[in-house]
Design a protein around this motif. Structure first.
Motif, PDB file in Angstrom:
ATOM      1  N   ALA A  92       0.827  -1.209   0.000  1.00  0.00           N
ATOM      2  CA  ALA A  92       0.000   0.000   0.000  1.00  0.00           C
ATOM      3  C   ALA A  92       0.859   1.257   0.000  1.00  0.00           C
ATOM      4  CB  ALA A  92      -0.927   0.002   1.209  1.00  0.00           C
ATOM      5  N   LEU A  93       2.000   1.196   0.687  1.00  0.00           N
ATOM      6  CA  LEU A  93       2.896   2.353   0.766  1.00  0.00           C
ATOM      7  C   LEU A  93       3.820   2.455  -0.447  1.00  0.00           C
ATOM      8  CD1 LEU A  93       3.890   2.160   4.546  1.00  0.00           C
ATOM      9  CD2 LEU A  93       2.298   3.778   3.470  1.00  0.00           C
ATOM     10  N   GLY A  94       3.732   1.493  -1.354  1.00  0.00           N
ATOM     11  CA  GLY A  94       4.574   1.518  -2.542  1.00  0.00           C
ATOM     12  C   GLY A  94       6.015   1.118  -2.248  1.00  0.00           C
ATOM     13  N   MET A  95       6.186   0.250  -1.255  1.00  0.00           N
ATOM     14  CA  MET A  95       7.525  -0.185  -0.857  1.00  0.00           C
ATOM     15  C   MET A  95       7.651  -1.687  -1.062  1.00  0.00           C
ATOM     16  SD  MET A  95       7.827   1.850   2.780  1.00  0.00           S
ATOM     17  CE  MET A  95       9.584   1.546   2.976  1.00  0.00           C
ATOM     18  N   THR A  96       8.892  -2.145  -1.208  1.00  0.00           N
ATOM     19  CA  THR A  96       9.128  -3.580  -1.228  1.00  0.00           C
ATOM     20  C   THR A  96       9.055  -4.083   0.209  1.00  0.00           C
ATOM     21  OG1 THR A  96      11.519  -3.386  -0.936  1.00  0.00           O
ATOM     22  CG2 THR A  96      10.671  -3.373  -3.224  1.00  0.00           C
ATOM     23  N   LYS A  97       8.820  -5.382   0.358  1.00  0.00           N
ATOM     24  CA  LYS A  97       8.795  -5.965   1.696  1.00  0.00           C
ATOM     25  C   LYS A  97      10.144  -5.772   2.382  1.00  0.00           C
ATOM     26  CE  LYS A  97       5.413  -9.579   0.722  1.00  0.00           C
ATOM     27  NZ  LYS A  97       5.172 -11.026   0.678  1.00  0.00           N
ATOM     28  N   ALA A  98      11.225  -5.909   1.610  1.00  0.00           N
ATOM     29  CA  ALA A  98      12.568  -5.771   2.179  1.00  0.00           C
ATOM     30  C   ALA A  98      12.815  -4.345   2.671  1.00  0.00           C
ATOM     31  CB  ALA A  98      13.624  -6.161   1.153  1.00  0.00           C
ATOM     32  N   ALA A  99      12.408  -3.355   1.876  1.00  0.00           N
ATOM     33  CA  ALA A  99      12.599  -1.961   2.277  1.00  0.00           C
ATOM     34  C   ALA A  99      11.784  -1.647   3.524  1.00  0.00           C
ATOM     35  CB  ALA A  99      12.221  -1.015   1.135  1.00  0.00           C
ATOM     36  N   PHE A 100      10.562  -2.158   3.568  1.00  0.00           N
ATOM     37  CA  PHE A 100       9.710  -1.930   4.733  1.00  0.00           C
ATOM     38  C   PHE A 100      10.299  -2.609   5.969  1.00  0.00           C
ATOM     39  CE2 PHE A 100       6.064  -2.664   7.524  1.00  0.00           C
ATOM     40  CZ  PHE A 100       5.560  -1.371   7.605  1.00  0.00           C
ATOM     41  N   SER A 101      10.775  -3.832   5.799  1.00  0.00           N
ATOM     42  CA  SER A 101      11.389  -4.551   6.919  1.00  0.00           C
ATOM     43  C   SER A 101      12.610  -3.813   7.455  1.00  0.00           C
ATOM     44  CB  SER A 101      11.789  -5.962   6.491  1.00  0.00           C
ATOM     45  OG  SER A 101      10.642  -6.731   6.220  1.00  0.00           O
ATOM     46  N   GLU A 102      13.389  -3.234   6.557  1.00  0.00           N
ATOM     47  CA  GLU A 102      14.569  -2.470   6.991  1.00  0.00           C
ATOM     48  C   GLU A 102      14.144  -1.235   7.782  1.00  0.00           C
ATOM     49  OE1 GLU A 102      18.362  -1.047   7.716  1.00  0.00           O
ATOM     50  OE2 GLU A 102      17.631  -3.064   7.246  1.00  0.00           O
ATOM     51  N   ARG A 103      13.104  -0.558   7.327  1.00  0.00           N
ATOM     52  CA  ARG A 103      12.585   0.596   8.067  1.00  0.00           C
ATOM     53  C   ARG A 103      12.106   0.157   9.444  1.00  0.00           C
ATOM     54  NH1 ARG A 103      10.828   5.638   6.374  1.00  0.00           N
ATOM     55  NH2 ARG A 103      11.677   6.162   4.376  1.00  0.00           N
ATOM     56  N   LYS A 104      11.426  -0.973   9.500  1.00  0.00           N
ATOM     57  CA  LYS A 104      10.925  -1.491  10.767  1.00  0.00           C
ATOM     58  C   LYS A 104      12.089  -1.827  11.698  1.00  0.00           C
ATOM     59  CE  LYS A 104       7.586  -4.825  12.581  1.00  0.00           C
ATOM     60  NZ  LYS A 104       6.651  -5.899  12.234  1.00  0.00           N
ATOM     61  N   PHE A 154       9.585   4.887  10.834  1.00  0.00           N
ATOM     62  CA  PHE A 154       8.316   4.780  10.126  1.00  0.00           C
ATOM     63  C   PHE A 154       8.345   5.635   8.860  1.00  0.00           C
ATOM     64  CE2 PHE A 154       3.845   5.316   9.216  1.00  0.00           C
ATOM     65  CZ  PHE A 154       3.351   4.050   9.472  1.00  0.00           C
ATOM     66  N   PRO A 155       7.879   5.105   7.711  1.00  0.00           N
ATOM     67  CA  PRO A 155       7.915   5.845   6.445  1.00  0.00           C
ATOM     68  C   PRO A 155       6.808   6.893   6.341  1.00  0.00           C
ATOM     69  CG  PRO A 155       7.008   3.663   6.092  1.00  0.00           C
ATOM     70  CD  PRO A 155       7.435   3.732   7.539  1.00  0.00           C
ATOM     71  N   LYS A 156       6.956   7.962   7.114  1.00  0.00           N
ATOM     72  CA  LYS A 156       5.943   9.015   7.144  1.00  0.00           C
ATOM     73  C   LYS A 156       5.716   9.607   5.756  1.00  0.00           C
ATOM     74  CE  LYS A 156       4.885  13.420   9.361  1.00  0.00           C
ATOM     75  NZ  LYS A 156       5.341  14.446  10.301  1.00  0.00           N
ATOM     76  N   ASP A 157       6.789   9.784   4.981  1.00  0.00           N
ATOM     77  CA  ASP A 157       6.652  10.347   3.646  1.00  0.00           C
ATOM     78  C   ASP A 157       5.769   9.475   2.760  1.00  0.00           C
ATOM     79  OD1 ASP A 157       8.653   8.356   3.748  1.00  0.00           O
ATOM     80  OD2 ASP A 157       9.744   9.201   2.061  1.00  0.00           O
ATOM     81  N   LYS A 158       5.918   8.175   2.883  1.00  0.00           N
ATOM     82  CA  LYS A 158       5.098   7.240   2.099  1.00  0.00           C
ATOM     83  C   LYS A 158       3.644   7.262   2.583  1.00  0.00           C
ATOM     84  CE  LYS A 158       8.706   5.409  -0.034  1.00  0.00           C
ATOM     85  NZ  LYS A 158       8.967   5.611  -1.444  1.00  0.00           N
ATOM     86  N   LEU A 159       3.456   7.390   3.889  1.00  0.00           N
ATOM     87  CA  LEU A 159       2.108   7.485   4.447  1.00  0.00           C
ATOM     88  C   LEU A 159       1.399   8.725   3.919  1.00  0.00           C
ATOM     89  CD1 LEU A 159      -0.153   6.656   6.461  1.00  0.00           C
ATOM     90  CD2 LEU A 159       1.073   8.008   8.176  1.00  0.00           C
ATOM     91  N   LEU A 160       2.087   9.865   3.935  1.00  0.00           N
ATOM     92  CA  LEU A 160       1.488  11.109   3.450  1.00  0.00           C
ATOM     93  C   LEU A 160       1.183  11.019   1.960  1.00  0.00           C
ATOM     94  CD1 LEU A 160       3.681  13.674   5.422  1.00  0.00           C
ATOM     95  CD2 LEU A 160       1.326  12.965   5.916  1.00  0.00           C
ATOM     96  N   ALA A 161       2.086  10.379   1.199  1.00  0.00           N
ATOM     97  CA  ALA A 161       1.841  10.208  -0.236  1.00  0.00           C
ATOM     98  C   ALA A 161       0.610   9.326  -0.461  1.00  0.00           C
ATOM     99  CB  ALA A 161       3.071   9.606  -0.908  1.00  0.00           C
ATOM    100  N   LEU A 162       0.513   8.236   0.297  1.00  0.00           N
ATOM    101  CA  LEU A 162      -0.647   7.347   0.170  1.00  0.00           C
ATOM    102  C   LEU A 162      -1.937   8.106   0.468  1.00  0.00           C
ATOM    103  CD1 LEU A 162      -1.936   4.539  -0.186  1.00  0.00           C
ATOM    104  CD2 LEU A 162      -1.439   4.119   2.246  1.00  0.00           C
ATOM    105  N   ALA A 163      -1.941   8.865   1.536  1.00  0.00           N
ATOM    106  CA  ALA A 163      -3.131   9.641   1.895  1.00  0.00           C
ATOM    107  C   ALA A 163      -3.490  10.637   0.797  1.00  0.00           C
ATOM    108  CB  ALA A 163      -2.912  10.363   3.220  1.00  0.00           C
ATOM    109  N   GLY A 164      -2.477  11.233   0.175  1.00  0.00           N
ATOM    110  CA  GLY A 164      -2.724  12.200  -0.895  1.00  0.00           C
ATOM    111  C   GLY A 164      -3.213  11.566  -2.185  1.00  0.00           C
ATOM    112  N   PHE A 165      -2.616  10.426  -2.538  1.00  0.00           N
ATOM    113  CA  PHE A 165      -2.983   9.763  -3.788  1.00  0.00           C
ATOM    114  C   PHE A 165      -4.244   8.919  -3.685  1.00  0.00           C
ATOM    115  CE2 PHE A 165       1.688  10.149  -4.749  1.00  0.00           C
ATOM    116  CZ  PHE A 165       1.534  11.098  -5.752  1.00  0.00           C
ATOM    117  N   ARG A 166      -4.604   8.528  -2.472  1.00  0.00           N
ATOM    118  CA  ARG A 166      -5.776   7.677  -2.267  1.00  0.00           C
ATOM    119  C   ARG A 166      -6.725   8.292  -1.242  1.00  0.00           C
ATOM    120  NH1 ARG A 166      -5.088   2.116  -2.732  1.00  0.00           N
ATOM    121  NH2 ARG A 166      -7.341   2.135  -2.549  1.00  0.00           N
ATOM    122  N   PRO A 167      -7.311   9.456  -1.565  1.00  0.00           N
ATOM    123  CA  PRO A 167      -8.187  10.124  -0.597  1.00  0.00           C
ATOM    124  C   PRO A 167      -9.393   9.285  -0.194  1.00  0.00           C
ATOM    125  CG  PRO A 167      -8.371  11.155  -2.756  1.00  0.00           C
ATOM    126  CD  PRO A 167      -7.238  10.173  -2.827  1.00  0.00           C
TER     127      PRO A 167
END
Length: 159
Positions: free
Chosen positions: A53-65, A70-83
């Motif tokens: 949903a955030l447009g990330m690979t599982k590996a990239a998300f796991s590394e962030r975790k 937390f990928p706040k930038d991806k969250l804000l983008a998701l909220a903007g692109f998927r109102p």
């Protein structure tokens, strides 16, 4: 389960009982709370679904975790692109629903304070430009922006 600390802190400690009736203290990071709130908001249960949903690979998300970042930038983008998802990004990030977070007057005061702090960190010439721009009326702002666009670096216009 007993909680110590607050939801908005970087991490908190949780006292949890295991199946062997032993008690252990585990550190729970803000990321874990943010992830749980995002999963609830999206109606998903797996980290992979959140990553997608955030447009990330599982590996990239796991590394962030792993880094508790937390990928706040991806969250804000998701909220903007998927109102249509009606994501409450404030709630996901802080645990406080945006509607109850603070009155508009307090929000405006805080935004002004943040702006002033950021402004003070700018070089003096950029502060002067910003102050000058804000002093202009709407017509003058439009003329200035039009002139700025006309002299924009050619590399960004030529594509």
């Amino acid at each position: 389960m007993q909680h110590f600390g607050s939801d908005s802190s970087e991490s908190m400690f949780v006292q949890a009982s295991t199946a062997q009736a032993h008690t252990k203290i585990v550190e729970v990071h803000a990321f874990d709370h943010q992830l749980l709130r995002l999963k609830r908001a999206l109606g998903v249960s797996a980290d992979g679904e959140v990553a997608k949903a955030l447009g990330m690979t599982k590996a990239a998300f796991s590394e962030r975790k792993r880094r508790n970042a937390f990928p706040k930038d991806k969250l804000l983008a998701l909220a903007g692109f998927r109102p249509e998802l009606k994501l409450d990004t404030v709630h996901v990030m802080t645990g406080i629903p945006a509607a109850t977070a603070m009155p508009e007057s307090v929000k405006a005061t805080m935004q002004q304070a943040v702006f002033e702090q950021l402004r003070q960190n700018l070089p003096v010439d950029e502060q002067l430009l910003l102050d000058g721009y804000r002093a202009l009326d709407d017509q003058a702002k439009k003329r200035l922006l039009s002139q700025l666009i006309s002299v924009w670096p050619p590399s960004s216009r030529d594509g």
